[in-house]
Design a protein around this motif. Structure first.
Motif, short mmCIF file in Angstrom:
data_model
loop_
_atom_site.label_atom_id
_atom_site.label_comp_id
_atom_site.label_asym_id
_atom_site.label_seq_id
_atom_site.Cartn_x
_atom_site.Cartn_y
_atom_site.Cartn_z
N ASP A 1 0.81 -1.19 -0.11
CA ASP A 1 -0.04 -0.25 -0.11
C ASP A 1 0.86 1.13 0.07
O ASP A 1 1.48 1.57 1.03
CB ASP A 1 -0.75 0.14 1.28
CG ASP A 1 -1.86 1.03 1.43
OD1 ASP A 1 -1.88 2.03 0.36
OD2 ASP A 1 -2.38 1.46 2.39
N LEU A 2 0.98 1.96 -1.07
CA LEU A 2 2.00 3.08 -1.36
C LEU A 2 1.59 4.19 -0.46
O LEU A 2 2.16 5.04 -0.11
CB LEU A 2 2.37 3.37 -2.75
CG LEU A 2 3.13 2.52 -3.43
CD1 LEU A 2 3.54 2.84 -4.74
CD2 LEU A 2 4.49 2.32 -2.61
N SER A 3 0.25 4.33 -0.41
CA SER A 3 -0.46 5.68 0.49
C SER A 3 -0.01 5.17 1.95
O SER A 3 0.14 6.75 2.44
CB SER A 3 -2.10 5.68 0.12
OG SER A 3 -2.47 4.40 0.75
N LEU A 4 -0.04 4.02 2.38
CA LEU A 4 0.49 3.96 3.72
C LEU A 4 2.14 4.58 3.93
O LEU A 4 2.53 5.32 4.57
CB LEU A 4 0.66 2.66 4.13
CG LEU A 4 1.25 2.25 5.70
CD1 LEU A 4 0.55 2.95 6.70
CD2 LEU A 4 1.38 0.76 5.62
N ARG A 5 2.88 4.11 2.83
CA ARG A 5 4.15 4.79 2.80
C ARG A 5 4.33 6.29 2.79
O ARG A 5 5.13 6.74 3.66
CB ARG A 5 4.87 3.96 1.74
CG ARG A 5 6.49 4.40 1.45
CD ARG A 5 7.09 3.85 0.55
NE ARG A 5 7.13 4.39 -0.77
CZ ARG A 5 7.91 4.42 -1.90
NH1 ARG A 5 8.49 3.22 -1.88
NH2 ARG A 5 7.79 5.38 -2.90
N THR A 6 3.53 6.69 1.80
CA THR A 6 3.62 8.20 1.88
C THR A 6 3.09 8.89 3.16
O THR A 6 3.88 9.69 3.53
CB THR A 6 2.57 8.86 0.71
OG1 THR A 6 2.73 7.93 -0.58
CG2 THR A 6 2.99 10.19 0.51
N ARG A 7 2.15 8.40 3.74
CA ARG A 7 1.62 8.81 5.27
C ARG A 7 2.83 8.87 6.26
O ARG A 7 3.11 9.52 6.80
CB ARG A 7 0.31 8.07 5.45
CG ARG A 7 -0.38 8.94 6.65
CD ARG A 7 -1.80 8.51 6.77
NE ARG A 7 -1.97 7.03 7.17
CZ ARG A 7 -1.41 6.43 7.98
NH1 ARG A 7 -0.76 6.82 9.02
NH2 ARG A 7 -1.78 4.83 7.86
N ASN B 1 5.51 11.06 5.36
CA ASN B 1 5.27 12.51 5.82
C ASN B 1 5.32 12.46 7.17
O ASN B 1 5.85 13.76 7.58
CB ASN B 1 3.84 13.10 5.50
CG ASN B 1 3.90 13.08 3.85
OD1 ASN B 1 4.83 13.40 3.17
ND2 ASN B 1 2.64 13.11 3.28
N SER C 1 6.23 13.38 -3.66
CA SER C 1 6.18 14.08 -2.52
C SER C 1 6.94 13.98 -1.44
O SER C 1 7.11 15.09 -0.45
CB SER C 1 4.72 13.35 -1.79
OG SER C 1 4.86 11.86 -1.39
#
Lengths: 349, 366
Positions: free
Chosen positions: B245-251, B254, B295
Motif C-alpha cells: 500500500d503505497l499510500s501508507l508509505r507516503t503517510r 510525511n 511528495s
C-alpha cells in the motif's frame, strides 16, 4: 500480543484490546489522530503509549562508535571479516569480506568468479584465528551444474594454499561435509530456497556463508523490457530478504553477477574503468535497483599481458586477472592482480 | 480561560458529548464542577474529575505561555530571525567547494537530503559530518555530538577512525601555526577516543524500528543536549520494499518528515538524510531521480545530488531556499571528504567576512 506485560495505564491496555490491535507494528503504522479515534483516548495518553511501545522495541539499542571500535568479540565485532585465503587479496579488502551485508562479485565470463566463491566456501570452515568463521557454506546454483571436481581438487590442495595453517588443523576439517549445494533455476524455487532451506540452515548454525551463483541468471530471461517495474520489485524483495538474513545471522552473502558491455558510455550513471582493458565499459547486470541493495561490489576481469612484461608478471604463464573494488564504505577504489592455480586463487604482489 | 472546548486535549468522544450538551468554553466547564458535569453528560464522577484536571492544566499552561512570551507560538520580527540565522552555525564538510555552494556548510535546524547512486560517497559524507560536528568552536566548528541511525549496515567504524584521525591532525596543524592558548586547550579534549565516544549509533533493521527510534529521539536529544547532528543513513532502504500500500508509505514518510522538522528546530540540530536513486522512464529516455516519490521531495529543505561524470564525482545543489543551484567536484581520499584541488588563499579571507564566529584557516600544506 500480550499487552499486559507493557508498562501501560490499565485504561490504555483495555482500549488496545477493545480496538483489536495486535502488534507494535500496527500501532506505529497509525498516526496520532487515527489512534485517538480508534482507541478513544486523549492525545497525552496516545503519546505515552507511543513512547512506551517504542522504548520496548528499541531498548538498549544505542552504542557509541567507540564501543563499536573497541569490540573485539568474534560474535559481534565489526572487525570480523571472512578471509579469502590469500594475504594479497585480504590486504586489498582490509581483512576480507565483511560479515554482515551483501557483497557482489561481478565480471565477464570465465574471469574467475566461481573460483573465488569455491575458495571462500573452503575458507569459511577454518577457525576464527585463521580468518574463517568455523562453519559451513551454502552454494546456490542457478545456471551451471556445481563444479564438484574442481572443489575436490581445491580440497586436496588446501595445505598448499594455506601454508599459514598447521597441517593437523587442515586435516581435521571435513570440507566436503559442510558445503550444502542447492539448485534454484527460476524465481519461485529461489524464493523457496531462501525462505525455507536457507533460514533453517542458518538458524541451526550450520552455515555462515551463502554464495549465489549467479543472481543475474534468474532475471535475464524472465523479464521483458516492459516488465521492468515487476523485475525491480523482485530484486528489491530478494535483496531485502537476503539483507535481513545476513543481519540476523551475521552471515556474509556473496552474489555473483554477470556483466554487460555498454556501447554508449554516456548512458551510464556509473561506469567502471577496468584497469588494463582499454576502451571497454563493462558494467554489472541488473541495474541500479540491485546496486542499491549491496554493501560492497567487486569486479574481476581477465587481461592478457604480452609475453615480455616486466616485474612479477613474467613468472606467470596464461592470463592474469584483476580483482577491483568498485565501491565499499570502508575501502578506496583499488585493484590487484591474481592468478588461478591448481590450489586456488592467489594474488600477486 | 476562554479556550473553546473543541481545542482541549480530551478524548474525541468526550469532546463530542460536551459540545452536544452545549458547553463552549473551558471556563464554563470549570464553573460547572465535577458533579454537575457528570450529571449533564452522563459520565462517571472519576472521569469528570480527570477531565477537569486536564482542562485546568491546559489553562494554566496557556497563561504561563502568554506571560512568558516564549513557547509554542511566539512573535518576532524578520530582523530578529535574520540575526538568528546569521549567527547559526554550520557544520563544515572539509570540502570548501561544497561548503561554499551550501552557504557555509550543512546548516543547523534544517533538513538536508543527499541523493546519489551507490558508491558515490553519501555514507562517506555522513561519516565526515559526524566527525566534523565535533570540531571545537575555536577551530570554526559547532562543538556538538552526533546521532547516527544506520538502516543499511554501511557504517564501518574503521573508516570513521581514519576520518577522525585526519580531522584531529588537521586541527593540530592549525594550532601549531597559530599558537593560541584556547586552541591548545581545545585539543586536549579533541582526541580520537573522544570523537568516537560522542557518535551515538543506532541500527534499525526495518521501518518499524526506524519509526520507533524517531519517536524516541526527542527524549534522547533532551538528555544529550549537545547533539547537533542527526544522520539517518538510508531513509529509502527500509521503505522501498514490503509496501503493498503505497499510500501508507507516503503517510508514514510525511509523518517522519514532520517529526524530523520539529526535532531539527527544537534542538537546534542539523538533520541529514541519504536517499537512493531510481530510474524514471520517460518518453524518449530514462533519467535517474531521487527515490521515494514526488511528495518526499518536499520533506527536505536542502537537497544535494551526487553523481558521476566519467570518473569524477560531482555534487549538485538541487534545492535550497537561499543558495543558487550549482555543481562542484569533490574527492574522497583516505582522509575523508575533500576538495579536488587545495582551496585558493582568497577563500579564507572571504569566509571570515561571511561568518564572523569563525577564524580564518591558514593554507593547508598538502
Amino acid at each position: 500480543m500480550d499487552w499486559d506485560q507493557f508498562d501501560l495505564n490499565p485504561r490504555t491496555i483495555a482500549a488496545l484490546k477493545k480496538a483489536d490491535i495486535k502488534s507494535v507494528k500496527e500501532i506505529l503504522n497509525l498516526s496520532g489522530a487515527d489512534l485517538q479515534r480508534l482507541m478513544k483516548l486523549s492525545s497525552a495518553d496516545i503519546q505515552c503509549l507511543l513512547k512506551t511501545v517504542s522504548h520496548t522495541l528499541r531498548r538498549n539499542s544505542m552504542l557509541t562508535a567507540l564501543q563499536l571500535y573497541q569490540d573485539k568479540d568474534h560474535f559481534t565485532s565489526q572487525h570480523q571479516k571472512l578471509s579469502l585465503g590469500c594475504s594479497v587479496l585480504d590486504n586489498l579488502l582490509k581483512g576480507g569480506i565483511p560479515v554482515v551485508g551483501i557483497t557482489e562479485l561481478a565480471g565477464e565470463s570465465s574471469a574467475g568468479k566461481t573460483q573465488i566463491s569455491l575458495q571462500l566456501c573452503l575458507c569459511v570452515q577454518y577457525p576464527y584465528k585463521y580468518g574463517g568463521l568455523e562453519s559451513g557454506a551454502v552454494y546456490i546454483c542457478t545456471e551451471d551444474v556445481f563444479p564438484s571436481k574442481r572443489l575436490q581438487q581445491l580440497i586436496d590442495q588446501q595445505h598448499k594454499l594455506r601454508a599459514d595453517v598447521p597441517a593437523e588443523i587442515i586435516q581435521k576439517i571435513r570440507f566436503g561435509n559442510s558445503i550444502f549445494v542447492e539448485r534454484a533455476a527460476d524465481l519461485d524455487s529461489f524464493q523457496q530456497c531462501i525462505t525455507r532451506r536457507l533460514s533453517l540452515l542458518l538458524a541451526r548454525g550450520m552455515v555462515r556463508l551463502v554464495v549465489i551463483d549467479s543472481i543475474a541468471a534468474l532475471f535475464r530471461c524472465e523479464f521483458g523490457p516492459a516488465e521492468s517495474a515487476l523485475k525491480a520489485r523482485y530484486l528489491q524483495t530478494f535483496g531485502a530478504q537476503l539483507h535481513s538474513l545476513s543481519t540476523k545471522f551475521r552471515t556474509p552473502i556473496m552474489c555473483i553477477n554477470q556483466s554487460v558491455t555498454m556501447a554508449n558510455s554516456a548512458a551510464l550513471s556509473h561506469s567502471v574503468v577496468t584497469p588494463g582493458v582499454v576502451g571497454s565499459r563493462v558494467t554489472p547486470a541488473l541495474g541500479i535497483t540491485w546496486s542499491n541493495q549491496l554493501l560492497m561490489r567487486l569486479m574481476v576481469s581477465r587481461i592478457s599481458l604480452p609475453r615480455h612484461s616486466p616485474g612479477a608478471a613474467s613468472h606467470y604463464t596464461g592470463s592474469m586477472r584483476t580483482l577491483s573494488v568498485v565501491f565499499a564504505p570502508h575501502l578506496p577504489p583499488s585493484f590487484c592482480y591474481y592468478t588461478v592455480q591448481l590450489e586456488g586463487v592467489k594474488g600477486i604482489r | 480561560m476562554q479556550r473553546e472546548v473543541g481545542t482541549l486535549p480530551l478524548a474525541p468522544a468526550l469532546r463530542a458529548r460536551l459540545s452536544a450538551a452545549g458547553f463552549q468554553t473551558a471556563q464554563e466547564l470549570l464553573d460547572t464542577g465535577p458533579c454537575g458535569l457528570s450529571k449533564e453528560i452522563g459520565i462517571s464522577r472519576e472521569e469528570a474529575l480527570e477531565a477537569l484536571q486536564v482542562v485546568r492544566q491546559e489553562c494554566h499552561g496557556d497563561a504561563a505561555r502568554t506571560a512568558g512570551g516564549s513557547g509554542a507560538t511566539r512573535k518576532c520580527t524578520a530582523l530578529e530571525l535574520l540575526e538568528e540565522e546569521q549567527s547559526q552555525g554550520f557544520i563544515i564538510t572539509f570540502c570548501s567547494a561544497l561548503d561554499n555552494i551550501l552557504g557555509g556548510g550543512v546548516q543547523l535546524t534544517k533538513i538536508t537530503e543527499i541523493c546519489g547512486a551507490p558508491g558515490v560517497g553519501k555514507t562517506q559524507l555522513c561519516m565526515q559530518l559526524a566527525v566534523d560536528v565535533q570540531i571545537p568552536e575555536c577551530f570554526g566548528g559547532v562543538a556538538g555530538e552526533a546521532v547516527f541511525i544506520d538502516t543499511e549496515g554501511s557504517f564501518m567504524v574503521d573508516r570513521v577512525v581514519d576520518i577522525a584521525a585526519a580531522c584531529v591532525q588537521h586541527c593540530h596543524l592549525i594550532a601549531e601555526a597559530q599558537q593560541e592558548e584556547d586552541h591548545r586547550e581545545a585539543l586536549e579534549t579533541f582526541s580520537l577516543e573522544n570523537i568516537l565516544s560522542h557518535i551515538y549509533y543506532f541500527r534499525c533493521r526495518d521501518y518499524t524500528e526506524l519509526l520507533a527510534q524517531v519517536y524516541l529521539l526527542p527524549e534522547f536529544l533532551s538528555e544529550h543536549s549537545k547533539v547537533r547532528l542527526v544522520v539517518i543513513d538510508g531513509i529509502a532502504f527500509p521503505f522501498r520494499h514490503d509496501f503493498e500500500d503505497l499510500s501508507l508509505r507516503t503517510r508514514l514518510l510525511n509523518g517522519l518528515a514532520q517529526q524530523l522538522i520539529i526535532i531539527a528546530n527544537d534542538h537546534k540540530s542539523a538533520v541529514v538524510l541519504t536517499n537512493q536513486m531510481t530510474t524514471r522512464i520517460g518518453q524518449s529516455q530514462s533519467t535517474l531521480v531521487p527515490a521515494l516519490g514526488e511528495s518526499w521531495g518536499h520533506a527536505a529543505t536542502v537537497r544535494l545530488i551526487f553523481h558521476w561524470d566519467n570518473s569524477q564525482r560531482l555534487a549538485t545543489l538541487y534545492k535550497s531556499p537561499s543558495q543558487k543551484e550549482s555543481t562542484i567536484a569533490y574527492h574522497i581520499t583516505s582522509h575523508g571528504f575533500r576538495d579536488v584541488q587545495p582551496p585558493a588563499v582568497t577563500h579564507s579571507t572571504e569566509r571570515a567576512e561571511l561568518n564572523p564566529r569563525k577564524r580564518p584557516r591558514p593554507e593547508e600544506e598538502k
